[in-house]
Write a protein that holds these residues in place. Structure first.
Motif, PDB file in Angstrom:
ATOM      1  N   ARG A 523      44.019  28.425 -32.485  1.00 15.08           N
ATOM      2  CA  ARG A 523      45.355  29.498 -33.154  1.00 15.08           C
ATOM      3  C   ARG A 523      46.549  29.743 -31.547  1.00 15.08           C
ATOM      4  N   PRO A 524      47.515  29.605 -31.193  1.00 14.50           N
ATOM      5  CA  PRO A 524      48.117  30.655 -30.509  1.00 14.50           C
ATOM      6  C   PRO A 524      48.321  31.704 -30.692  1.00 14.50           C
ATOM      7  N   VAL A 525      47.092  32.413 -30.370  1.00  9.92           N
ATOM      8  CA  VAL A 525      47.800  34.068 -30.996  1.00  9.92           C
ATOM      9  C   VAL A 525      47.541  34.846 -29.745  1.00  9.92           C
ATOM     10  N   GLU A 526      48.574  36.412 -29.955  1.00 12.17           N
ATOM     11  CA  GLU A 526      49.095  36.796 -28.100  1.00 12.17           C
ATOM     12  C   GLU A 526      48.014  37.666 -28.774  1.00 12.17           C
ATOM     13  N   PHE A 527      47.355  38.400 -28.201  1.00 11.92           N
ATOM     14  CA  PHE A 527      46.758  39.450 -28.338  1.00 11.92           C
ATOM     15  C   PHE A 527      46.672  41.105 -27.717  1.00 11.92           C
ATOM     16  N   VAL A 528      47.517  42.120 -27.538  1.00 14.03           N
ATOM     17  CA  VAL A 528      48.036  42.852 -26.258  1.00 14.03           C
ATOM     18  C   VAL A 528      46.948  44.306 -26.968  1.00 14.03           C
ATOM     19  N   ILE A 529      46.178  44.580 -25.817  1.00 14.64           N
ATOM     20  CA  ILE A 529      45.277  45.530 -25.959  1.00 14.64           C
ATOM     21  C   ILE A 529      45.508  47.058 -24.921  1.00 14.64           C
ATOM     22  N   ARG A 530      45.891  47.998 -25.647  1.00 11.97           N
ATOM     23  CA  ARG A 530      45.650  48.776 -24.571  1.00 11.97           C
ATOM     24  C   ARG A 530      44.583  49.861 -23.707  1.00 11.97           C
ATOM     25  N   THR A 531      44.388  49.239 -22.221  1.00  8.09           N
ATOM     26  CA  THR A 531      43.577  49.878 -21.701  1.00  8.09           C
ATOM     27  C   THR A 531      42.806  51.428 -21.929  1.00  8.09           C
ATOM     28  N   GLY A 532      41.948  52.033 -21.900  1.00  5.01           N
ATOM     29  CA  GLY A 532      41.014  52.941 -21.752  1.00  5.01           C
ATOM     30  C   GLY A 532      41.577  53.759 -23.172  1.00  5.01           C
ATOM     31  N   VAL A 533      41.403  53.272 -24.328  1.00  2.00           N
ATOM     32  CA  VAL A 533      41.771  53.712 -25.174  1.00  2.00           C
ATOM     33  C   VAL A 533      40.175  54.560 -26.336  1.00  2.00           C
ATOM     34  N   VAL A 534      39.433  55.611 -25.778  1.00  2.00           N
ATOM     35  CA  VAL A 534      38.266  56.154 -25.877  1.00  2.00           C
ATOM     36  C   VAL A 534      38.474  57.477 -26.978  1.00  2.00           C
ATOM     37  N   VAL A 535      36.930  57.218 -27.823  1.00  2.00           N
ATOM     38  CA  VAL A 535      37.228  58.604 -29.229  1.00  2.00           C
ATOM     39  C   VAL A 535      36.082  58.482 -29.590  1.00  2.00           C
ATOM     40  N   ASN A 536      36.192  59.836 -30.222  1.00  2.00           N
ATOM     41  CA  ASN A 536      34.346  59.932 -30.085  1.00  2.00           C
ATOM     42  C   ASN A 536      33.480  60.136 -30.971  1.00  2.00           C
ATOM     43  N   ALA A 537      33.055  58.802 -31.817  1.00  2.00           N
ATOM     44  CA  ALA A 537      32.794  58.730 -32.805  1.00  2.00           C
ATOM     45  C   ALA A 537      31.733  57.975 -32.766  1.00  2.00           C
ATOM     46  N   ASP A 538      31.268  57.458 -34.021  1.00  2.00           N
ATOM     47  CA  ASP A 538      30.100  56.337 -34.843  1.00  2.00           C
ATOM     48  C   ASP A 538      30.466  54.856 -34.021  1.00  2.00           C
ATOM     49  N   ALA A 539      29.762  54.795 -32.517  1.00  2.00           N
ATOM     50  CA  ALA A 539      30.079  53.381 -32.570  1.00  2.00           C
ATOM     51  C   ALA A 539      29.792  52.129 -33.666  1.00  2.00           C
ATOM     52  N   HIS A 540      28.602  52.186 -34.255  1.00  2.00           N
ATOM     53  CA  HIS A 540      28.443  51.494 -35.152  1.00  2.00           C
ATOM     54  C   HIS A 540      29.684  50.944 -36.073  1.00  2.00           C
ATOM     55  N   LEU A 541      30.255  52.386 -36.684  1.00  2.00           N
ATOM     56  CA  LEU A 541      31.160  51.723 -38.008  1.00  2.00           C
ATOM     57  C   LEU A 541      32.615  52.205 -37.241  1.00  2.00           C
ATOM     58  N   MET A 542      32.316  52.545 -36.069  1.00  2.00           N
ATOM     59  CA  MET A 542      33.816  52.197 -35.125  1.00  2.00           C
ATOM     60  C   MET A 542      33.567  50.259 -34.951  1.00  2.00           C
ATOM     61  N   ARG A 543      33.229  49.850 -35.254  1.00  2.00           N
ATOM     62  CA  ARG A 543      33.108  48.215 -34.923  1.00  2.00           C
ATOM     63  C   ARG A 543      33.382  47.934 -35.922  1.00  2.00           C
ATOM     64  N   ALA A 544      33.212  48.049 -37.511  1.00  2.00           N
ATOM     65  CA  ALA A 544      33.662  47.606 -38.321  1.00  2.00           C
ATOM     66  C   ALA A 544      34.900  48.433 -39.131  1.00  2.00           C
ATOM     67  N   VAL A 545      35.633  49.029 -38.299  1.00  2.00           N
ATOM     68  CA  VAL A 545      37.237  49.667 -38.752  1.00  2.00           C
ATOM     69  C   VAL A 545      37.661  48.533 -37.539  1.00  2.00           C
TER      70      VAL A 545
END
Length: 647
Positions: A523-545
């Motif tokens: 699949r030819p998919v282009e990902f545009v991801i902003r760097t340095g986006v940090v939040v104060n959250a639960d890592a396991h749950l944010m992985r699910a999000v």
């Protein structure tokens, strides 16, 4: 926005009207009491200062009356004093000499020999200008008039009294001119009459820069001077003032330093006036127009700060201003000899703060009423409570405050009870969901096992149609297991404890993008991801999000070439919003709220497979972090999912 602008206009109008009223009251003298108190306090805070010029007092005290005779003394005694003080720059008498007395001839001769002597004039009880006795001849004259303010305190002097077309200078000015060998105005021309009943006008006011409380100037008893007990060098190049300090003869006056009832003898007041004149920079005061103009400029600055700052910031501005006004006033007074009445400045900043505070309180009351109405709309009818009072009027009265508190307390109690019931029901529902989901897995495993056994053991005996049925059974059992696992995961999210730590969502999005590419490298998919986006959250749950959102975008861009999936962050309305955008099939924005409801689908399973639990899981996780999640889309033009994660 329009409501906020109207409120601002109302605040500005109320502030301007109040400041104008304060200026009018200031012009009418309503704040003179505060200003005079501050003026006297400034002297006491500044403390004592050394006299600028050499000024010596010669006093008619009790010792002088005991040795030189009863009051009034023979004026020949004053002549003897002048002969002893021949080296003085000038000698001024603060003793009334309006009537002829014994010894005038010898006193007049001593005045002529000395040449730098000033005798007094004064305003009598009938408001007439009383001049020295004609028997003293033509001699420079200066007035002794001290006019207390309405509170009885002497703070200023008028250097010119005008009557009958002539001006009489103050004793201090006449002494200064005598020392400079300048002819005093009252000595020019023909001799003045004994007393003038013409209207008296006062000119050239000056604030007296008092050096301190009584005792700041060196003094000698008249008896000691006449007896020769004081060396002539004590008067060399000095200004000598002669006056009465014996009790009961001359009434002492109240000055700014008299807070301890230590009144000052009039001759010492004259000494302070003379010292102020000789310094040449007496206390100055700006004009009323200049003072009010400065206050108007500061009022604009204060109002702007109160409107921009929060309640705590506005209170800090008020305290700093109320502390800075007296500090600036005292600094100007002590170091620059400039007095600025501070009352109008303090009252203006206090008034502006009150206006802004009252309007903000009114806004808060209105918001409180609206919030209460929103709460009351969700309360059961049998537990309804009366409407909450609206507006500032309801809050400013004792009854209004208590009524509002009682109403909100009742509403809060009902909400707490409802919250307890809802929480209990949620726990029971989650327990039921978990139990049902868990109990369903055992029979599903049995169904899967028998289906596999039939397919393997009876392959030769089962016709193709039956084998297709068995395959369908296995496929649907797999889907059911996936659905049960999703429900269990959703249930676990509600029970799991949050462990908030800094989480780099940019790195997480990059990892998930890599996993998706490896699963479907064609699949030819282009990902545009902003760097340095940090939040104060639960890592396991944010992985699910992030996984659910990115897999959702990957799924709905399957038929789009090229596919673009973008993760980023934006600031809007003072809020930090994270988003995941795609250019997939999108959805009808009218149904955006259904996206986060479990099992609600805007596309068929045949088009896009899935359990219908993923976005509900995202919403529950974001809500557990205290944030919110929403979506916007357009059919055929992609979708964007926003979410917030408060710090």
């Amino acid at each position: 926005m329009a409501g906020e602008q109207r409120t601002t206009y109302h605040i500005v109008a109320a502030a301007a009207a109040g400041v104008v009223l304060l200026f009018v009251l200031d012009g009418l003298g309503f704040f003179e009491g505060l200003n005079r108190f501050a003026y006297d306090l400034a002297f006491r805070l500044r403390g004592e200062v050394r006299p600028h010029a050499p000024i010596v007092l010669v006093t008619v005290d009790e010792e002088s009356l005991g040795k030189l005779g009863p009051w009034p003394l023979k004026r020949s005694v004053y002549g003897a004093l002048l002969d002893k003080a021949g080296a003085a720059r000038a000698v001024g008498f603060a003793i009334i000499m309006s009537e002829p007395r014994e010894g005038d001839d010898s006193f007049a001769a001593a005045i002529a020999r000395h040449g730098r002597v000033v005798v007094p004039a004064y305003i009598d009880d009938r408001l007439r200008l009383a001049l020295p006795a004609p028997s003293l001849g033509r001699v420079p004259t200066g007035h002794l008039h001290l006019e207390p303010d309405v509170d009885g305190i002497v703070r200023h002097v008028y250097h010119g009294l005008e009557t009958g077309g002539r001006q009489v200078p103050s004793l201090a000015l006449a002494l200064r001119d005598a020392a400079r060998a300048v002819t005093a105005p009252s000595a020019a021309g023909a001799p003045l009459p004994e007393a003038s009943s013409a209207a008296i006008a006062q000119h050239y006011p000056m604030y007296i820069d008092f050096c301190g409380p009584p005792g700041m100037f060196p003094r000698f008893s008249l008896a000691d001077v006449v007896a020769g007990n004081v060396r002539p060098d004590a008067f060399r190049d000095a200004f000598v003032l002669v006056g009465v300090t014996a009790p009961g003869i001359d009434e002492r006056v109240i000055v700014p330093f008299s807070q301890a009832r230590n009144r000052m003898a009039p001759v010492e007041v004259q000494a302070n006036i003379l010292d102020t004149v000789l310094k040449g920079n007496g206390i100055r005061s700006p004009s009323s127009a200049s003072r009010l103009a400065l206050c108007a400029v500061l009022a604009g600055c204060w109002l702007l700060l109160f409107l921009l700052f929060s309640e705590a910031g506005s209170l800090a501005v008020l305290f700093v201003s109320l502390a800075g006004i007296p500090l600036c006033t005292l600094s100007l007074f002590a170091f620059r000899q400039v007095w600025v009445d501070p009352a109008i400045f303090a009252l203006t900043v206090a008034y502006l703060y009150t206006v802004v505070f009252v309007y903000r309180l009114a806004e808060a009351s209105a918001r409180l009423g609206r919030q209460y109405e929103a709460i009351a709309a969700n309360l059961p009818a049998e537990g309804s409570i009366p409407p909450c009072s609206r507006g500032i009027a309801g809050l400013l009265s004792i009854g209004g405050i208590n009524a509002s508190v009682a109403i909100l307390d009742a509403a809060t109690q009902q909400l707490v009870e409802r919250s307890i019931r809802i929480e209990s029901a949620n726990r029971e529902l989650e327990a039921f969901n978990y139990s049902v989901s868990h109990d369903l897995q055992a029979p599903l495993r049995v169904i899967r096992g028998f289906a596999v056994a039939l397919e393997e053991d009876c392959r030769e005996e089962v016709d193709p149609a039956c084998r297709e049925y068995l395959a369908r059974i296995r496929i649907n059992v797999t889907k059911m297991e996936e659905l049960i696992e999703a429900l269990l995961g959703l249930s676990r999210i509600g029970r799991a404890d949050l462990l908030r730590l800094p989480v780099d969502l940019s790195d997480m999005a990059t990892e998930i993008a890599g996993e998706l590419r490896r699963a479907a490298p064609e699949r030819p998919v282009e990902f545009v991801i902003r760097t340095g986006v940090v939040v104060n959250a639960d890592a396991h749950l944010m992985r699910a999000v992030m996984t659910n959102l990115m897999e959702n975008a990957w799924k709905f861009t399957a038929g789009v070439v090229p596919s673009v999936i973008e993760f980023g962050v934006e600031e809007a309305g003072g809020e930090r919003r994270l988003y995941l955008r795609d250019n997939g099939v999108g959805f009808d924005n009218a149904y955006a709220d259904k996206l986060f409801v479990p099992f609600q689908r805007l596309h068929s399973k045949a088009e896009f497979p899935g359990t219908g639990i993923g976005l509900a899981t995202v919403q529950r996780i974001i809500h557990r972090h205290g944030g919110r999640v929403w979506a916007r889309g357009e059919t055929g033009s992609g979708a964007v999912f926003f979410f917030t994660v408060p710090a």
